[in-house]
Scaffold this motif. Structure first.
Motif, short mmCIF file in Angstrom:
data_model
loop_
_atom_site.label_atom_id
_atom_site.label_comp_id
_atom_site.label_asym_id
_atom_site.label_seq_id
_atom_site.Cartn_x
_atom_site.Cartn_y
_atom_site.Cartn_z
N ASP A 74 0.84 -1.19 0.00
CA ASP A 74 0.00 0.00 0.00
C ASP A 74 0.88 1.24 0.00
O ASP A 74 1.92 1.28 0.66
N ASN A 75 0.42 2.27 -0.74
CA ASN A 75 1.19 3.52 -0.90
C ASN A 75 2.59 3.19 -1.43
O ASN A 75 3.61 3.46 -0.78
N ILE A 76 2.62 2.61 -2.62
CA ILE A 76 3.85 2.09 -3.21
C ILE A 76 4.97 3.12 -3.20
O ILE A 76 6.13 2.82 -2.86
N PHE A 77 4.65 4.34 -3.56
CA PHE A 77 5.68 5.37 -3.70
C PHE A 77 5.91 6.16 -2.41
O PHE A 77 6.58 7.19 -2.43
N ASP A 78 5.34 5.67 -1.30
CA ASP A 78 5.52 6.30 0.00
C ASP A 78 5.22 7.80 -0.05
O ASP A 78 5.96 8.63 0.48
N HIS A 79 4.11 8.13 -0.70
CA HIS A 79 3.70 9.53 -0.83
C HIS A 79 3.37 10.10 0.54
O HIS A 79 2.61 9.52 1.31
N LYS A 80 3.94 11.27 0.84
CA LYS A 80 3.69 11.94 2.12
C LYS A 80 2.66 13.03 1.91
O LYS A 80 2.88 13.96 1.13
N TYR A 81 1.53 12.90 2.58
CA TYR A 81 0.45 13.85 2.34
C TYR A 81 -0.37 14.01 3.61
O TYR A 81 -0.36 13.17 4.51
N LEU A 82 -1.07 15.13 3.66
CA LEU A 82 -1.98 15.41 4.76
C LEU A 82 -3.37 15.00 4.34
O LEU A 82 -3.91 15.51 3.35
N LEU A 83 -3.95 14.06 5.06
CA LEU A 83 -5.29 13.60 4.72
C LEU A 83 -6.31 14.70 4.98
O LEU A 83 -7.21 14.92 4.17
N LYS A 84 -6.20 15.38 6.10
CA LYS A 84 -7.05 16.53 6.37
C LYS A 84 -6.42 17.36 7.48
O LYS A 84 -5.51 16.91 8.17
N GLY A 85 -6.93 18.58 7.63
CA GLY A 85 -6.48 19.45 8.71
C GLY A 85 -7.42 19.37 9.89
O GLY A 85 -8.27 18.49 9.98
N ALA A 86 -7.29 20.30 10.83
CA ALA A 86 -8.12 20.30 12.04
C ALA A 86 -9.36 21.15 11.79
O ALA A 86 -9.28 22.34 11.53
N PHE A 87 -10.51 20.53 11.86
CA PHE A 87 -11.77 21.27 11.75
C PHE A 87 -12.69 20.68 12.79
O PHE A 87 -12.36 20.66 13.98
N PHE A 88 -13.85 20.12 12.42
CA PHE A 88 -14.70 19.48 13.42
C PHE A 88 -13.98 18.32 14.08
O PHE A 88 -14.14 18.07 15.26
N SER A 89 -13.21 17.54 13.31
CA SER A 89 -12.40 16.47 13.87
C SER A 89 -10.95 16.76 13.56
O SER A 89 -10.63 17.63 12.76
N GLY A 90 -10.05 16.02 14.19
CA GLY A 90 -8.64 16.37 14.18
C GLY A 90 -7.93 16.16 12.87
O GLY A 90 -8.45 15.55 11.94
N PRO A 91 -6.68 16.69 12.78
CA PRO A 91 -5.87 16.53 11.57
C PRO A 91 -5.35 15.11 11.46
O PRO A 91 -5.40 14.33 12.43
N SER A 92 -4.84 14.76 10.30
CA SER A 92 -4.32 13.42 10.11
C SER A 92 -3.39 13.38 8.92
O SER A 92 -3.65 13.99 7.88
N VAL A 93 -2.28 12.64 9.07
CA VAL A 93 -1.30 12.44 8.01
C VAL A 93 -1.61 11.10 7.35
O VAL A 93 -1.94 10.12 8.03
N GLY A 94 -1.49 11.04 6.03
CA GLY A 94 -1.71 9.79 5.32
C GLY A 94 -0.69 8.74 5.73
O GLY A 94 0.45 9.04 6.05
N ARG A 95 -1.10 7.49 5.70
CA ARG A 95 -0.23 6.40 6.13
C ARG A 95 0.94 6.22 5.16
O ARG A 95 0.77 6.29 3.95
N PRO A 96 2.13 5.94 5.71
CA PRO A 96 3.28 5.68 4.84
C PRO A 96 3.17 4.30 4.19
O PRO A 96 2.23 3.54 4.44
N ARG A 97 4.15 4.01 3.33
CA ARG A 97 4.16 2.72 2.63
C ARG A 97 4.16 1.56 3.63
O ARG A 97 4.84 1.59 4.65
N SER A 98 3.39 0.54 3.31
CA SER A 98 3.38 -0.67 4.12
C SER A 98 3.38 -1.89 3.21
O SER A 98 2.80 -1.87 2.13
N VAL A 99 4.05 -2.94 3.66
CA VAL A 99 4.16 -4.19 2.92
C VAL A 99 3.65 -5.31 3.80
O VAL A 99 4.00 -5.40 4.98
N GLN A 100 2.81 -6.18 3.22
CA GLN A 100 2.26 -7.30 3.98
C GLN A 100 2.29 -8.56 3.11
O GLN A 100 2.12 -8.49 1.89
N PHE A 101 2.48 -9.69 3.76
CA PHE A 101 2.47 -10.99 3.09
C PHE A 101 1.48 -11.88 3.82
O PHE A 101 1.50 -11.98 5.05
N ARG A 102 0.62 -12.54 3.03
CA ARG A 102 -0.39 -13.44 3.63
C ARG A 102 -0.33 -14.80 2.95
O ARG A 102 -0.18 -14.89 1.72
#
Length: 764
Positions: free
Chosen positions: A731-759
């Motif tokens: 997920d997020n192959i290119f490790d894009h750094k972004y702000l998902l949203k700022g602080a308004f009715f609910s709090g700010p949040s940074v997008g998740r960094p790249r993650s790798v999983q094996f199942r």
């Protein structure tokens, strides 16, 4: 109506001669039980003409077919595909196709040469349909994330909620026909694990009068069918941020009885999105105090005493324990903790009166009973800085909460079908909610502040009548009328009579055009309305949060092109007076509902389903929405707010897009999905350039756009009666750094960094 006629003219030549319908049933050859959700696909000259799914009794009907020979393919997980031919036309206007499917020796089917696609478009209704066995998402993908990736115009919120078509998170799950009431507001626990799903049908507009409550989307969930012999699957996965989990499913059928069970466990050190950037290292979000554990358990028993009766009993329990890494204002590190629990038990009985025939389908009775439980426990960290103020007091407090509720209800529906072109349906849904809330506050010195220890009682009743009238094969009129009454603390009885009507025009099997108007009544959760609002005001109740009242308009066009593409285009408008939104209490993860004086939502959307034949398929969801509100903001804990007269909603994201491409050939699959968002709010007040139009992007109050690319790959290794299925997810192959949203009715949040999983999954 003029727009419908114009669209018909734009489609070109007159439709082909129409001669009849195709009806039939799909059953398990071993037990004779119906296979609800089985895929029925009709093709001519290697191109798909129409596809549909079987209902709870394994029945299907395909209307408006022109004369000719068709190739029919019937597919269902755990069974060998059936390929046959049917002929439409001749002396009989209607054709019957009854299919008995043979169970596969293993539950995990080999992937066929035909490409698999998780999202399809129903060309008759315009609804989007999701198939779990064709989805290739990471093992940590939640049901809410599936909704976000499957529904056009859905935006992901930092809290894990999904906001659909520019509206608040107003959607309702129906599990095997029985509704599941909303859980505790502010809970980050998912209702159930996606492994229990066979199919989800998303109704995002054009609702019949049957559907009340939170209906920005009605999510009709068909759970896995206990058919065939004993099947067992097990899986385990691991990956980035110490993420790991295990799961199993088991199902079987013996005579009239069948069962399905599922259990899942997951653990991660990144349970929520981080809240602020690591500005020193520029490495994404600060991942502090963010451990979480999730448990899911689901069981289903199905009893089929005959072809005209199906009884389903479902039970589900899930629990989330997680660390709340930051407060809702950002910039202050805290170490709060929260535990959420969700559970439900549903009982549904469907009965057909007689067998019916081509001219008069059988009448149908549905009786359902529901029980729902939810709880939320929030504990502030010992070093938290008090931040919440009970206006007009100036003392800041830390908050803690222990809240739970139980809902019980009954649903009754009766469908009368005097003729195949005429249907009447009436029904009722009634529920009562009983809950308790223990709410406490303490100031910086540890001294107690305003508190509440109170019971929460309320009820909901909805009664409806609707009809489906088809004066010809090309026209259908669906009028309806609904009455709702909502009783909640402080608000008392609130009710509304809601007319609805939808007009469908079917120039051919490949095309649907529709126009819709509906009056909506969306109540708040009984458990949302806290007695603390009275306690903190010296016993004087503040303005309660009232139900949302809407006028909703929509027009749409769905067309299947000969090249293997299905396209849907829709335009809609919702006027709410008042509207509902959520507000996060500063210094906590506690959420309370509030009223906005008005809410206006306008949108355009398109959906493309691409199945050209062969191993490649894909889909595209693209939507342009604008949701804005006007003050005053009332209800909940908060004083009346008129600081900004007009503002974008906290969850307003102007442009949303999801594109997915899948390659599936024999035992191999490759999948990639891109998710685009033009940006949620950044917490700034609107400036002089603010606009309320659909094409006013208001960039000054939005975070920057983001595009995230996810990919997965898997292969099936059959070894005798066992299938091994290794999968890799990024997920997020290119490790894009972004702000998902700022602080308004609910709090700010940074997008998740790249993650790798094996199942690794095995099936027996």
């Amino acid at each position: 109506m003029f727009s419908l006629m114009l669209a018909a003219a734009l489609l070109g030549a007159a439709p082909p001669t129409v001669n009849g319908d195709l009806t039939g049933t799909v059953t398990d050859s071993a037990s004779g039980h119906p296979l609800a959700g089985a895929d029925i696909i009709l093709s001519q000259s290697n191109r798909v003409v129409v596809r549909t799914s079987a209902d709870a009794f394994g029945r299907f009907t395909i209307h408006n077919l022109s004369d000719g020979q068709y190739d029919a393919e019937i597919r269902f997980i755990g069974f060998h595909p059936v390929l046959t031919q049917v002929k439409i036309g001749g002396a009989q206007p209607n054709t019957t196709l009854d299919v008995r499917m043979v169970p596969s020796p293993v539950q995990l089917q080999e992937l066929s040469v035909a490409a698999q696609l998780p999202v399809a478009v129903d060309t008759r209704s315009g609804d989007q349909v999701y198939k779990q066995d064709e989805f290739h998402g990471a093992p940590t993908t939640t049901t809410s994330q599936i909704l976000q990736q499957s529904i056009a115009g859905a935006a992901r919120a930092p809290t894990g909620e999904v906001h659909i078509r520019g509206q608040h998170a107003e959607y309702t799950y129906y599990v095997d026909g029985v509704p599941v009431p909303s859980g505790v507001s502010g809970s980050l626990n998912e209702l159930f694990d996606p492994a229990v799903v066979n199919e989800m049908n998303f109704v995002t507009g054009g609702w019949d009068a049957e559907y009340g409550g939170k209906n920005a989307a009605i999510v009709n969930v068909s759970t896995r069918i206990p058919a065939g012999g004993l099947h067992v699957t097990g899986s385990a996965y691991g990956g980035s941020f110490s993420t790991n989990g295990q799961g199993f499913t088991a199902s079987g059928n013996s005579g009239r009885w069948g069962f399905f069970g599922s259990g899942q466990r997951s653990e991660t050190d990144m349970r929520q999105e981080p809240v602020v950037f690591d500005t020193a290292g520029n490495t994404g979000g600060v991942n502090f105090h963010n451990h979480g554990e999730d448990l899911f358990g689901f069981g289903k028993v199905q009893y089929t005493p005959g072809r005209g009766n199906v009884i389903n009993l479902n039970g589900n329990w899930s629990r989330t324990r997680f660390e709340v890494p930051f407060d809702s204002t950002g910039g202050v590190i805290s170490d709060d903790n929260q535990e959420d629990v969700n559970g439900f038990v549903n009982l549904g009985w469907q009965h057909l009166f007689g067998k019916g025939d081509a001219t008069r389908p059988p009448d149908e009775l549905f009786l359902g009973a529901l029980y729902r439980h939810g709880s939320l426990t929030f504990t502030p960290g010992p070093n938290d800085t008090p931040q919440f103020i009970f206006f007009p007091d100036t003392t800041p407090y830390n908050l803690s909460e222990d809240r739970n509720f139980n809902t019980a209800g009954l649903k009754l529906d009766y469908t009368l079908r005097p003729h195949h072109g005429l249907e009447f349906k009436t029904g009722a849904l009634a529920s009562v909610t009983r809950g308790h809330e223990d709410f406490e506050t303490r100031d910086a010195s540890g001294q107690p502040g305003p508190a509440s220890n109170s019971d929460l009682n309320g009820s909901d009743i909805g009664v409806y009548v609707q009809a489906a009238i088809s004066p010809s094969e090309r026209w259908e009129i669906r009028p309806g009328l609904r009455f709702d009454n909502h009783n909640a603390p402080f608000a008392g009885n609130q009710n509304q009579l809601s007319p609805r009507i939808r007009i469908n025009f079917f120039p051919s099997t490949a095309t649907t055009m529709y126009a819709y108007y509906g009056r909506q009544f969306i109540p708040t959760n009984v458990e949302d309305l806290r007695a603390i609002t009275s306690s903190s005001s010296g016993g004087v109740a503040t303005t309660p949060t009232l139900p949302e009242r809407d006028n909703f308009y929509e027009v749409g066009l769905v067309h299947r092109f000969p090249i293997g593409v299905v396209a849907k285009f829709a335009a809609y408008r919702k006027d709410s007076d008042p509207g509902i939104d959520d507000n996060t209490v500063p210094g906590s993860a506690i959420v309370t509902s509030v009223n906005l004086n008005t809410v206006r939502v306008t949108g355009l959307e398109t959906v493309l389903e691409v199945r050209p034949g062969g191993p490649v398929s894909g889909y595209l969801n693209l939507a342009l929405n604008h949701g804005y509100g006007t003050s005053p903001i009332t209800g909940g804990f908060f004083p009346v707010d008129v600081s900004v007269p007009v503002f974008d909603l906290d969850h307003d994201q102007r442009l949303s897009g999801v594109a997915s491409i899948n390659y599936s050939s024999r035992r191999l699959y490759l999948s990639t999905t891109g998710i685009y968002g033009s940006g949620l709010t950044n917490g700034n007040d609107p400036d002089s350039t603010y606009g309320t139009g659909l094409f006013d992007f208001n960039r000054s109050i939005k975070v920057s756009p983001s595009f995230i690319l996810n990919a997965s790959a898997g292969y099936n290794f059959p070894i005798g009666t066992v299938v091994l299925h290794p999968e890799l997810f990024v997920d997020n192959i290119f490790d894009h750094k972004y702000l998902l949203k700022g602080a308004f009715f609910s709090g700010p949040s940074v997008g998740r960094p790249r993650s790798v999983q094996f199942r690794l999954t095995f099936g027996v």
